[in-house]
Design a protein around this motif. Structure first.
Motif, PDB file in Angstrom:
ATOM      1  N   SER A  37      -4.861   1.711   5.244  1.00  0.00           N
ATOM      2  CA  SER A  37      -5.562   2.946   5.574  1.00  0.00           C
ATOM      3  C   SER A  37      -6.000   2.968   7.034  1.00  0.00           C
ATOM      4  O   SER A  37      -5.937   4.006   7.706  1.00  0.00           O
ATOM      5  CB  SER A  37      -6.785   3.106   4.668  1.00  0.00           C
ATOM      6  OG  SER A  37      -7.500   4.274   4.973  1.00  0.00           O
ATOM      7  N   ASP A  38      -6.402   1.819   7.518  1.00  0.00           N
ATOM      8  CA  ASP A  38      -6.879   1.740   8.909  1.00  0.00           C
ATOM      9  C   ASP A  38      -5.751   1.781   9.940  1.00  0.00           C
ATOM     10  O   ASP A  38      -5.988   2.107  11.108  1.00  0.00           O
ATOM     11  CB  ASP A  38      -7.680   0.447   9.114  1.00  0.00           C
ATOM     12  CG  ASP A  38      -9.048   0.494   8.455  1.00  0.00           C
ATOM     13  OD1 ASP A  38      -9.489   1.601   8.076  1.00  0.00           O
ATOM     14  OD2 ASP A  38      -9.674  -0.573   8.313  1.00  0.00           O
ATOM     15  N   HIS A  39      -4.521   1.443   9.517  1.00  0.00           N
ATOM     16  CA  HIS A  39      -3.456   1.269  10.503  1.00  0.00           C
ATOM     17  C   HIS A  39      -2.259   2.208  10.327  1.00  0.00           C
ATOM     18  O   HIS A  39      -1.333   2.175  11.141  1.00  0.00           O
ATOM     19  CB  HIS A  39      -2.962  -0.185  10.485  1.00  0.00           C
ATOM     20  CG  HIS A  39      -3.996  -1.167  10.967  1.00  0.00           C
ATOM     21  ND1 HIS A  39      -4.950  -1.707  10.133  1.00  0.00           N
ATOM     22  CD2 HIS A  39      -4.228  -1.680  12.203  1.00  0.00           C
ATOM     23  CE1 HIS A  39      -5.731  -2.531  10.832  1.00  0.00           C
ATOM     24  NE2 HIS A  39      -5.318  -2.534  12.086  1.00  0.00           N
ATOM     25  N   LEU A  40      -2.252   3.030   9.291  1.00  0.00           N
ATOM     26  CA  LEU A  40      -1.164   4.004   9.150  1.00  0.00           C
ATOM     27  C   LEU A  40      -1.225   5.031  10.270  1.00  0.00           C
ATOM     28  O   LEU A  40      -2.303   5.484  10.671  1.00  0.00           O
ATOM     29  CB  LEU A  40      -1.265   4.722   7.802  1.00  0.00           C
ATOM     30  CG  LEU A  40      -0.814   3.954   6.557  1.00  0.00           C
ATOM     31  CD1 LEU A  40      -1.160   4.756   5.312  1.00  0.00           C
ATOM     32  CD2 LEU A  40       0.692   3.653   6.593  1.00  0.00           C
ATOM     33  N   MET A  58      -2.291 -11.502   2.149  1.00  0.00           N
ATOM     34  CA  MET A  58      -3.551 -10.962   2.675  1.00  0.00           C
ATOM     35  C   MET A  58      -3.304 -10.275   4.024  1.00  0.00           C
ATOM     36  O   MET A  58      -2.389 -10.658   4.760  1.00  0.00           O
ATOM     37  CB  MET A  58      -4.570 -12.074   2.852  1.00  0.00           C
ATOM     38  CG  MET A  58      -5.164 -12.584   1.552  1.00  0.00           C
ATOM     39  SD  MET A  58      -6.209 -11.347   0.717  1.00  0.00           S
ATOM     40  CE  MET A  58      -7.643 -11.309   1.792  1.00  0.00           C
ATOM     41  N   PRO A  59      -4.120  -9.278   4.358  1.00  0.00           N
ATOM     42  CA  PRO A  59      -3.992  -8.646   5.675  1.00  0.00           C
ATOM     43  C   PRO A  59      -4.241  -9.660   6.793  1.00  0.00           C
ATOM     44  O   PRO A  59      -4.978 -10.643   6.599  1.00  0.00           O
ATOM     45  CB  PRO A  59      -5.084  -7.575   5.655  1.00  0.00           C
ATOM     46  CG  PRO A  59      -5.351  -7.320   4.214  1.00  0.00           C
ATOM     47  CD  PRO A  59      -5.142  -8.631   3.527  1.00  0.00           C
ATOM     48  N   GLU A  64       5.062  -8.483   2.517  1.00  0.00           N
ATOM     49  CA  GLU A  64       4.204  -8.844   3.626  1.00  0.00           C
ATOM     50  C   GLU A  64       3.506  -7.589   4.134  1.00  0.00           C
ATOM     51  O   GLU A  64       4.138  -6.564   4.345  1.00  0.00           O
ATOM     52  CB  GLU A  64       5.011  -9.471   4.767  1.00  0.00           C
ATOM     53  CG  GLU A  64       5.846 -10.673   4.356  1.00  0.00           C
ATOM     54  CD  GLU A  64       7.273 -10.284   3.958  1.00  0.00           C
ATOM     55  OE1 GLU A  64       8.182 -11.111   4.142  1.00  0.00           O
ATOM     56  OE2 GLU A  64       7.464  -9.144   3.453  1.00  0.00           O
ATOM     57  N   ILE A  65       2.206  -7.684   4.345  1.00  0.00           N
ATOM     58  CA  ILE A  65       1.435  -6.488   4.650  1.00  0.00           C
ATOM     59  C   ILE A  65       1.883  -5.840   5.956  1.00  0.00           C
ATOM     60  O   ILE A  65       1.951  -4.618   6.076  1.00  0.00           O
ATOM     61  CB  ILE A  65      -0.079  -6.808   4.660  1.00  0.00           C
ATOM     62  CG1 ILE A  65      -0.917  -5.519   4.579  1.00  0.00           C
ATOM     63  CG2 ILE A  65      -0.477  -7.646   5.862  1.00  0.00           C
ATOM     64  CD1 ILE A  65      -0.911  -4.882   3.219  1.00  0.00           C
ATOM     65  N   GLU A  66       2.250  -6.656   6.958  1.00  0.00           N
ATOM     66  CA  GLU A  66       2.710  -6.083   8.227  1.00  0.00           C
ATOM     67  C   GLU A  66       4.041  -5.351   8.059  1.00  0.00           C
ATOM     68  O   GLU A  66       4.285  -4.326   8.704  1.00  0.00           O
ATOM     69  CB  GLU A  66       2.867  -7.169   9.298  1.00  0.00           C
ATOM     70  CG  GLU A  66       1.580  -7.905   9.637  1.00  0.00           C
ATOM     71  CD  GLU A  66       1.451  -9.215   8.864  1.00  0.00           C
ATOM     72  OE1 GLU A  66       1.880  -9.252   7.683  1.00  0.00           O
ATOM     73  OE2 GLU A  66       0.933 -10.185   9.444  1.00  0.00           O
ATOM     74  N   PHE A  67       4.881  -5.884   7.165  1.00  0.00           N
ATOM     75  CA  PHE A  67       6.160  -5.214   6.919  1.00  0.00           C
ATOM     76  C   PHE A  67       5.945  -3.902   6.171  1.00  0.00           C
ATOM     77  O   PHE A  67       6.595  -2.882   6.458  1.00  0.00           O
ATOM     78  CB  PHE A  67       7.106  -6.128   6.152  1.00  0.00           C
ATOM     79  CG  PHE A  67       8.456  -5.529   5.887  1.00  0.00           C
ATOM     80  CD1 PHE A  67       9.225  -5.015   6.929  1.00  0.00           C
ATOM     81  CD2 PHE A  67       8.969  -5.457   4.602  1.00  0.00           C
ATOM     82  CE1 PHE A  67      10.473  -4.449   6.696  1.00  0.00           C
ATOM     83  CE2 PHE A  67      10.214  -4.895   4.354  1.00  0.00           C
ATOM     84  CZ  PHE A  67      10.972  -4.392   5.407  1.00  0.00           C
ATOM     85  N   ILE A  73      -1.965  11.476   2.830  1.00  0.00           N
ATOM     86  CA  ILE A  73      -2.710  11.256   1.588  1.00  0.00           C
ATOM     87  C   ILE A  73      -2.330   9.867   1.092  1.00  0.00           C
ATOM     88  O   ILE A  73      -1.171   9.610   0.774  1.00  0.00           O
ATOM     89  CB  ILE A  73      -2.362  12.324   0.541  1.00  0.00           C
ATOM     90  CG1 ILE A  73      -2.774  13.712   1.047  1.00  0.00           C
ATOM     91  CG2 ILE A  73      -3.036  12.012  -0.790  1.00  0.00           C
ATOM     92  CD1 ILE A  73      -2.209  14.857   0.212  1.00  0.00           C
ATOM     93  N   LEU A  74      -3.302   8.963   1.064  1.00  0.00           N
ATOM     94  CA  LEU A  74      -3.027   7.581   0.669  1.00  0.00           C
ATOM     95  C   LEU A  74      -3.209   7.449  -0.840  1.00  0.00           C
ATOM     96  O   LEU A  74      -4.301   7.676  -1.375  1.00  0.00           O
ATOM     97  CB  LEU A  74      -3.952   6.620   1.400  1.00  0.00           C
ATOM     98  CG  LEU A  74      -3.693   5.125   1.170  1.00  0.00           C
ATOM     99  CD1 LEU A  74      -2.255   4.749   1.544  1.00  0.00           C
ATOM    100  CD2 LEU A  74      -4.680   4.285   1.958  1.00  0.00           C
TER     101      LEU A  74
END
Length: 553
Positions: free
Chosen positions: A229-232, A13-14, A182-185, A239-240
Motif C-alpha cells: 500500500s505504501d509503495h504502489l 517479509m517486507p 518475494e515482496i519486491e517482485f 483500490i487495494l
C-alpha cells in the motif's frame, strides 16, 4: 512429529518494517465487499450450481447488499458463459451492482471473456498470473522477466479488447500466489501493470493481493499489505484488494489485519466456501464489525433463512460452531453460563443501557434472526437450575420461585443424564407438569367453603380412595384455614408454609399458577404447583400437590 525439518517458512517479509497498522484499534468502516461465491466458491463444490441455481444465488447476494459480485470464469465453460449472457441480456443486474469476471492472461481467453461481456453496464475484468517462487520454478519454469511479460501482455490485452467491446469496464490484476512471492517482485510486477493501465481518479483500477495459500501468521500478511500500500504507484487511484484463503485457519484474522494495514476491498464468500479450507468468510467478517458498532453495509438480519438457502443451493452445510451462523454458537448448555445469560437478560429488562453487554453473547441473537426460546439456552445433563427456569419462563411463562429451581433443575439433569440426550422445551414442560402440577393422588381436591367471623373457618371436601370426606380447620386467612384443615385430618406436620402465584395467560379464560412450599417433619422442603382459572383454587391445588408429594415420598 516426524519430518518437521522438511518444512520452512515460504513467505517473504517486507524489506522495511511495516507496522503502522498495529496502532489501530479496530476497523472503522466497511470495505468494498466482493462476493466470489459464484466463481471461486462454485468451482469448489462437489456438484457446481446449475444456471438456475446460480441465478437464485446471485439474487440472494444482491438482496444481502453486495455491490460487487464475481459471477464466473465465462471462458471456462458454456454454463458460465450462458449465465453471464442471461444476466446482461435479461437486465438482471441492478444499476448499483458491478459484476466481475475472471480471466487468465492469455489472449484467446481474454477475447472470449470480452465477448461474454458485450453490453455490460459495468464489469470488472480480473486478469491474473501466478508469481510465486514455487509456481515459477515448478509449474511454469519461467524467469521473473518472463512472468512480468505475461502480466504486461495481459494488461495490454485488457486495454485492447475493452476499447473494442461495447460496455463499461474496470480492470483488476492479481499476482496469484502473492503470499509465496518475494515482496519486491510483487511490487515490481504490480507497478508494471499500473503503468500500462494508467489509472485516474475517475477510472480507478484494482490491485488484488491474494493469500492464494495462507503461509504465514496474520501479522506477516498485514505487513506485506502495508508495504504494498505504501509503495504502489498511483496509490490514490488504486483500490487495494485482498483475497485470503483459510489454509491456516486464520482467514478472518488475515483479512482484518490487512484492512488495518491499508486494504480497501475484500473478496470472499458466504460461510467461507472455496477451494481446500475455503475463502475468508464474509459473514464472520461483517458481523465482527457489527459487534464493534460498525455498520458492515451487508444485511444478515435473517441469517437462518440465508443459511437454509445457501445449504440448498450449494449442497454444503454450515457447521454447528461456525461463528454467528452455527446452530450452537449462541447456545449455552453449561449451568453457570445459562445462569449468567438468564440473569443478564433479566437485568436488561430493568436497566436502560446504550450497549449490549449480556454475558457470553457477543451480539444480540435477535439482530440476526435467532430466537431466545430453545435457541440460546438448551438443556442437557450439564445444565443448571437457571437454564431450566429460563426455558420455562421464556417459553411457557412459568416463573419458578428461586427456592424451587434447584430441585427441579436436578430432576431435569437426572432425566437428561439417564436418557443421554438433550431435552426440548416441551419435554421440560412435561416433566414440570408431571412432577409438580395438580397432583391428585392419594388425596384429591374437590371443593371448599369458608366463613369469616374474626377468623377464617374452612370446610374442604377431599376424595380419598373414591370416598368424599369433608375436613374443617381455622386460620388467619382462607389459605391458612384450608392448610390447617388438611393438617388435622391427614395428621401431617409441616412448617414454613409459603406460596406465591402469577397469571399464566391473559384473557377472560386466563389461568393462574401457584407455587407452594412446605418443610416436612423430617426437615426436607417440598414443592408443589397448581394451575386453575381461579387464583384461589390454583393455590389450593398447589397445596394438594405438595401434600401428595409428602404422602408418597
Amino acid at each position: 512429529m516426524k519430518n518437521v525439518e522438511k518444512y520452512s517458512r515460504g513467505y517473504f517479509m517486507p524489506p522495511v518494517q511495516s507496522l503502522k497498522w498495529t496502532e489501530k484499534e479496530y476497523i472503522t468502516k466497511a470495505p468494498i465487499w466482493c462476493s466470489v461465491d459464484l466463481r471461486d466458491g462454485n468451482q469448489a463444490l462437489i456438484i457446481p450450481m446449475s444456471l438456475e441455481e446460480k441465478l437464485e444465488y446471485f439474487q440472494m447476494l444482491v438482496d444481502l447488499g453486495f455491490k460487487e459480485i464475481e459471477v464466473g470464469f465465462p471462458a471456462a465453460s458454456e454454463t458460465e458463459y450462458a449465465f453471464l449472457r442471461k444476466l446482461i441480456e435479461e437486465d438482471l443486474i441492478p444499476d448499483d451492482v458491478t459484476i466481475q469476471v475472471l480471466t487468465q492472461a492469455r489472449e484467446h481467453i481474454i477475447k472470449r471473456t470480452f465477448e461474454s461481456l458485450v453490453g455490460a453496464k459495468k464489469a470488472v475484468v480480473h486478469v491474473y498470473n501466478s508469481t510465486s517462487v514455487a509456481q515459477r520454478d515448478q509449474v511454469f519454469r519461467k524467469s521473473k522477466e518472463e512472468i512480468i511479460a505475461i502480466a504486461v501482455k495481459g494488461a495490454e490485452l485488457l486495454k485492447k479488447y475493452a476499447a473494442e467491446t461495447p460496455g463499461n469496464f474496470q480492470f483488476q490484476y492479481s499476482p496469484e500466489s502473492f503470499t509465496g512471492t518475494e515482496i519486491e517482485f510483487s511490487l515490481e510486477i504490480c507497478n508494471r501493470v499500473i503503468d500500462i493501465w494508467n489509472p485516474t481518479a475517475d477510472d480507478k483500477i484494482i490491485i488484488n493481493l491474494p493469500a492464494t495459500v495462507s503461509m504465514s501468521m496474520p501479522h506477516v500478511y498485514a505487513s506485506q499489505i502495508e508495504y504494498m500500500s505504501d509503495h504502489l504507484k498511483a496509490r490514490d487511484n488504486v483500490i487495494l484488494s485482498v483475497h485470503p484463503h483459510n489454509d491456516r485457519g486464520t482467514g478472518v484474522a488475515d483479512t482484518e489485519l490487512a484492512l488495518l494495514a491499508g486494504a480497501d476491498r475484500v473478496e470472499g464468500t458466504l460461510f467461507g466456501n472455496g477451494e481446500r479450507t475455503g475463502n475468508v468468510d464474509i459473514v464472520t467478517l461483517a458481523l465482527n464489525m457489527y459487534s464493534h458498532g460498525v455498520d458492515p453495509k451487508l444485511n444478515f438480519e435473517k441469517l437462518p433463512a440465508i443459511i437454509k438457502k445457501y445449504e440448498r443451493l450449494t449442497r454444503m452445510t454450515v457447521h454447528e460452531r461456525q461463528p454467528y451462523a452455527g446452530e450452537l454458537v449462541f447456545t449455552a448448555f453449561s449451568g453457570s453460563h445459562q445462569d449468567a445469560i438468564a440473569k443478564g437478560m433479566k437485568w436488561r429488562e430493568n436497566e436502560v443501557r446504550d450497549f449490549w453487554t449480556v454475558p457470553y453473547l457477543p451480539i444480540d441473537p435477535h439482530d440476526i434472526g435467532r430466537q431466545y426460546e430453545g435457541d440460546i439456552i438448551r438443556i442437557n445433563s450439564q445444565s443448571g437450575k437457571g437454564g431450566v427456569a429460563y426455558i420455562l419462563q421464556q417459553t411457557y411463562g412459568i416463573d419458578l420461585p428461586q427456592e424451587m429451581r434447584e430441585g427441579f433443575g436436578y430432576h431435569v439433569k437426572d432425566v437428561s443424564d439417564q436418557s443421554h440426550k438433550e431435552l426440548s422445551p416441551e419435554e421440560i414442560y412435561d416433566l414440570f407438569m408431571q412432577e409438580y402440577v395438580n397432583i391428585s393422588t392419594p388425596v384429591e381436591y374437590v371443593s371448599f367453603k369458608y366463613t369469616e367471623n374474626g377468623e377464617y373457618n374452612a370446610a374442604v371436601t377431599i376424595k380419598v380412595d373414591g370416598e368424599e370426606i369433608t375436613c374443617r380447620g381455622k386460620g388467619n386467612g382462607r389459605f391458612d384455614a384450608i392448610s390447617n384443615a388438611l393438617k388435622e385430618h391427614l395428621q401431617l406436620e409441616y412448617t414454613d408454609l409459603t406460596y406465591n402465584e402469577h397469571a399464566l395467560t391473559i384473557g377472560s379464560s386466563s389461568q393462574a399458577i401457584s407455587y407452594v412450599g412446605i418443610r416436612a417433619k423430617d426437615g426436607q422442603v417440598y414443592w408443589g404447583s397448581g394451575i386453575d382459572t381461579d387464583i384461589m383454587v390454583s393455590s389450593i391445588k398447589g397445596l394438594f400437590s405438595v401434600i401428595n408429594k409428602v404422602l408418597t415420598k
